[in-house]
Design an enzyme around this catalytic site. Sequence first.
Site, PDB file in Angstrom:
ATOM      1  N   HIS A 137       1.244   7.452  -6.954  1.00 54.48           N
ATOM      2  CA  HIS A 137       2.267   7.301  -7.991  1.00 54.48           C
ATOM      3  C   HIS A 137       1.680   6.713  -9.280  1.00 54.48           C
ATOM      4  O   HIS A 137       0.614   6.107  -9.285  1.00 54.48           O
ATOM      5  CB  HIS A 137       3.404   6.406  -7.488  1.00 54.48           C
ATOM      6  N   HIS A 190       1.350   6.118  -1.905  1.00 58.72           N
ATOM      7  CA  HIS A 190       0.870   4.841  -2.419  1.00 58.72           C
ATOM      8  C   HIS A 190      -0.608   4.674  -2.072  1.00 58.72           C
ATOM      9  O   HIS A 190      -1.103   5.282  -1.123  1.00 58.72           O
ATOM     10  CB  HIS A 190       1.702   3.713  -1.824  1.00 58.72           C
TER      11      HIS A 190
END
Length: 184
Positions: free
Chosen positions: A9, A150
Amino acid sequence: MTRIYLVRHGQTDWNVAGRWQGHADVPLNAVGLAQAEKVAGQLAGEGLHALYSSDLQRARQTASALSALTGLPVCLDARLREIHQGEWQGLLVSEIEARYGEAFQRRKLDPYNVAPPGGETVEQVRLRVVQAFEEIIARHPRDRVAVVSHGFALAVAQVHYQNRPIQQAWELIPANDEWRILEI
């Protein structure tokens, strides 16, 4: 062979500050939103067949930018979340060391088996992330799939599928908005 695009992200204010995010649902900042658009532009022409994302806002926002360019729906999966940092979420390392000195030292010595208070061990993360990836691979043999997640979760998947020691995961954490290809 499934080709998986591992996408971290974009940036959040907590990334900038050095706060441990874990499962905290922190949104992208202005830089992160621009990074999401940049990554979407880079990957839009890759011929993707599917798009998966962690259900946390920062990953969803990044995946949404790619969805907008490809028309692919975003399949949310909570198993793609970052490692849960429990009571340490939202804190700086200096704050964790000051408040949880002994627990922090135990975790540093054995992160594979020791969790932050209320959080997850590395082994727990590995189990859930690999389970999610196995299902994605089974659904998409020979496809190109983007997985927006992540840093640590993606690094754990990378070491698992490249048959590397789990200790190498920390060296493989991608930067915000970085993407890599994993062929399985």
